[in-house]
Motif scaffolding. Structure first.
Motif, PDB file in Angstrom:
ATOM      1  N   LYS A 247      10.297  -8.209   7.187  1.00  0.00           N
ATOM      2  CA  LYS A 247       9.201  -7.804   6.287  1.00  0.00           C
ATOM      3  C   LYS A 247       7.872  -8.355   6.788  1.00  0.00           C
ATOM      4  O   LYS A 247       6.859  -7.653   6.785  1.00  0.00           O
ATOM      5  CB  LYS A 247       9.450  -8.292   4.852  1.00  0.00           C
ATOM      6  CG  LYS A 247      10.288  -7.394   4.029  1.00  0.00           C
ATOM      7  CD  LYS A 247       9.543  -6.105   3.744  1.00  0.00           C
ATOM      8  CE  LYS A 247      10.507  -5.087   3.195  1.00  0.00           C
ATOM      9  NZ  LYS A 247      10.093  -3.723   3.447  1.00  0.00           N
TER      10      LYS A 247
ATOM     11  N   ILE B  71       4.687  -6.017   7.950  1.00  0.00           N
ATOM     12  CA  ILE B  71       3.314  -6.128   7.447  1.00  0.00           C
ATOM     13  C   ILE B  71       2.347  -6.370   8.603  1.00  0.00           C
ATOM     14  O   ILE B  71       1.281  -5.749   8.674  1.00  0.00           O
ATOM     15  CB  ILE B  71       3.222  -7.243   6.387  1.00  0.00           C
ATOM     16  CG1 ILE B  71       4.007  -6.837   5.131  1.00  0.00           C
ATOM     17  CG2 ILE B  71       1.759  -7.561   6.042  1.00  0.00           C
ATOM     18  CD1 ILE B  71       4.251  -7.961   4.141  1.00  0.00           C
TER      19      ILE B  71
ATOM     20  N   LEU C  82       0.187  -0.589   2.350  1.00  0.00           N
ATOM     21  CA  LEU C  82       0.423  -2.033   2.291  1.00  0.00           C
ATOM     22  C   LEU C  82       0.574  -2.519   0.852  1.00  0.00           C
ATOM     23  O   LEU C  82       1.447  -3.332   0.548  1.00  0.00           O
ATOM     24  CB  LEU C  82      -0.722  -2.769   2.988  1.00  0.00           C
ATOM     25  CG  LEU C  82      -0.580  -4.273   3.131  1.00  0.00           C
ATOM     26  CD1 LEU C  82       0.692  -4.646   3.879  1.00  0.00           C
ATOM     27  CD2 LEU C  82      -1.801  -4.840   3.851  1.00  0.00           C
TER      28      LEU C  82
ATOM     29  N   LEU D 280       3.770  -4.535  -0.589  1.00  0.00           N
ATOM     30  CA  LEU D 280       3.617  -5.862  -1.180  1.00  0.00           C
ATOM     31  C   LEU D 280       4.177  -5.930  -2.599  1.00  0.00           C
ATOM     32  O   LEU D 280       4.612  -6.999  -3.040  1.00  0.00           O
ATOM     33  CB  LEU D 280       2.144  -6.290  -1.178  1.00  0.00           C
ATOM     34  CG  LEU D 280       1.552  -6.578   0.206  1.00  0.00           C
ATOM     35  CD1 LEU D 280       0.048  -6.803   0.105  1.00  0.00           C
ATOM     36  CD2 LEU D 280       2.230  -7.757   0.881  1.00  0.00           C
TER      37      LEU D 280
ATOM     38  N   SER E 241       5.953  -9.462  -2.182  1.00  0.00           N
ATOM     39  CA  SER E 241       4.990 -10.556  -2.280  1.00  0.00           C
ATOM     40  C   SER E 241       5.353 -11.531  -3.390  1.00  0.00           C
ATOM     41  O   SER E 241       6.063 -11.195  -4.338  1.00  0.00           O
ATOM     42  CB  SER E 241       3.579 -10.005  -2.508  1.00  0.00           C
ATOM     43  OG  SER E 241       3.468  -9.432  -3.796  1.00  0.00           O
TER      44      SER E 241
ATOM     45  N   CYS F  73       1.972 -12.827   1.073  1.00  0.00           N
ATOM     46  CA  CYS F  73       2.502 -11.504   1.419  1.00  0.00           C
ATOM     47  C   CYS F  73       4.019 -11.395   1.265  1.00  0.00           C
ATOM     48  O   CYS F  73       4.518 -10.403   0.750  1.00  0.00           O
ATOM     49  CB  CYS F  73       2.115 -11.126   2.850  1.00  0.00           C
ATOM     50  SG  CYS F  73       0.387 -10.666   3.050  1.00  0.00           S
TER      51      CYS F  73
ATOM     52  N   ALA G 131       2.166 -12.636   8.395  1.00  0.00           N
ATOM     53  CA  ALA G 131       1.618 -11.486   7.670  1.00  0.00           C
ATOM     54  C   ALA G 131       0.310 -11.855   6.990  1.00  0.00           C
ATOM     55  O   ALA G 131      -0.654 -11.074   6.998  1.00  0.00           O
ATOM     56  CB  ALA G 131       2.635 -10.977   6.654  1.00  0.00           C
TER      57      ALA G 131
END
Length: 198
Positions: free
Chosen positions: A76, A80, A124, A128, A132, A136, A144
């Motif tokens: 992940k 990102i 994005l 997120l 997140s 992030c 990220a």
């Protein structure tokens, strides 16, 4: 990344605009033939591009970690980073904007940059929503986050409306509170023009 990991380094400014851009001078081309920043020189070797530099730092100095231990979370973080470094940033990079400017007005150049930043931020923001925490990916600073802050800086420079991106904005605000990110701000570097210094 250097600040987060507590690594001492020597900063050498490369002014991208003054006198046609230092990156286009023979001295810098010898360091980075792509004529872009950053260039990271270590043990006589030069690394370019932010993500490989951060990967090197993570492997050479594993603590504190800037990649999670969990494989899926690591992926992940890298996802990102790639969205920002490959999908948003290059399209509104200085060299691209200079080329676009030759073909259009200053306003059209700004609209071009805003369009691509906005497009990337839409994707994005959705990503997120699923991964997140305070930052992030969870509640630990990762690569990220190190990609996010300069991209939000570019968004502000091009006056992108950040209201559709509350997560990006919240994470960026949290990161900008950290001393390591404050030290890395372009507005705190020794070569920053006086009228722009923070």
């Amino acid at each position: 990344a250097l600040n987060i990991k507590g690594i001492e380094y020597e900063y050498k400014a490369v002014n991208l605009i003054k006198d046609g851009g230092m990156q286009r001078k023979e001295e810098y081309i010898a360091v980075n033939p792509m004529q872009m920043v950053p260039a990271f020189v270590v043990d006589g070797a030069t690394l370019t591009q932010s993500i490989p530099i951060m990967e090197y730092l993570e492997e050479k100095y594993p603590s504190p970690a800037i990649l999670p231990k969990d494989s899926l979370q690591r992926a992940k973080v890298r996802e990102i980073c790639e969205i920002i470094a490959s999908g948003i940033q290059p399209i509104q990079n200085l060299v691209v904007l200079q080329k676009v400017q030759k073909l259009s007005s200053e306003e059209e150049k700004a609209e071009w940059a805003k369009f691509w930043i906005n497009k990337g931020f839409i994707a994005l923001e959705k990503l997120l929503e699923k991964c997140s925490g305070q930052y992030c990916v969870g509640d630990t600073v990762t690569m990220a986050d190190m990609c996010l802050v300069p991209q939000v800086g570019n968004a502000k420079r091009f006056k992108v409306d950040m209201s559709p991106f509350p997560l990006i904005s919240k994470i960026n605000d949290e990161l900008e509170k950290l001393e390591e990110f404050q030290k890395a701000s372009p507005f705190k570097q020794p070569d920053c023009p006086e009228d722009l210094k923070a």
